[in-house]
Design an enzyme around this catalytic site. Structure first.
Site, PDB file in Angstrom:
ATOM      1  N   HIS A   7       0.816  -1.203   0.000  1.00 38.01           N
ATOM      2  CA  HIS A   7       0.000   0.000   0.000  1.00 38.01           C
ATOM      3  C   HIS A   7       0.855   1.261   0.000  1.00 38.01           C
ATOM      4  CE1 HIS A   7       0.554  -0.813   4.376  1.00 38.01           C
ATOM      5  NE2 HIS A   7       0.675   0.498   4.448  1.00 38.01           N
ATOM      6  N   HIS A  79       4.522   7.314   3.355  1.00 33.95           N
ATOM      7  CA  HIS A  79       5.427   6.210   3.022  1.00 33.95           C
ATOM      8  C   HIS A  79       4.719   5.255   2.075  1.00 33.95           C
ATOM      9  CE1 HIS A  79       3.174   4.378   6.435  1.00 33.95           C
ATOM     10  NE2 HIS A  79       3.385   3.245   5.792  1.00 33.95           N
ATOM     11  N   GLU A 130       7.888   1.050   4.527  1.00 30.65           N
ATOM     12  CA  GLU A 130       7.428   0.053   5.493  1.00 30.65           C
ATOM     13  C   GLU A 130       7.576  -1.326   4.851  1.00 30.65           C
ATOM     14  OE1 GLU A 130       3.334  -1.142   7.931  1.00 30.65           O
ATOM     15  OE2 GLU A 130       3.304   0.508   6.495  1.00 30.65           O
TER      16      GLU A 130
END
Length: 136
Positions: A7, A79, A130
């Site tokens: 994502h 991010h 991430e």
């Protein structure tokens, strides 16, 4: 091993206002709002089939996204997240290449209970990344 894009995370001042805009303009529906106490955020996802858009707003004043909104009052991309087979194995491989991970070394989990960690932006072309462990 990196298996794909999970994502993109966008910090917003208001989940409700963002959800309304995404629906009215793009026909996108925001899912259930959840709270990640460890990260200090309220968040919800727009499911896109092969990836998601994660919208986050601060759940408390000391969360990292609160600080992001201080610098970027209108919000913005915070991010992106890559899916990995094993956070521990990926962290080990990255450490061998002098890549820095953020945090205090304690295991972190997202709202779905999946293991996560973050790569320092200086070690990924200036972007906060991430890493999220998936077991499908």
């Amino acid at each position: 091993m990196i298996t794909g894009l999970s994502h993109v995370s966008i910090v917003v001042p208001s989940l409700e206002a963002a959800a309304k805009r995404l629906d009215e303009v793009y026909g996108l529906t925001l899912g259930e709002v959840k709270v990640n106490e460890q990260q200090g955020v309220r968040l919800a996802y727009v499911e896109l089939g092969n990836a998601r858009i994660e919208l986050m707003e601060p759940a408390r004043p000391d969360s990292p996204v609160s600080k992001f909104l201080e610098r970027n009052p209108g919000g913005g991309i915070h991010h992106f997240c890559l899916a990995v087979d094993s956070v521990d194995e990926m962290a080990r491989q990255l450490a061998q290449k002098d890549v820095r991970l953020l945090g205090d070394g304690r295991p972190q989990k997202n709202v779905h209970g999946e293991r996560i960690t973050f790569v320092h932006p200086r070690d990924f072309l200036g972007a906060l990344v991430e890493l999220e462990e998936h077991h499908d």
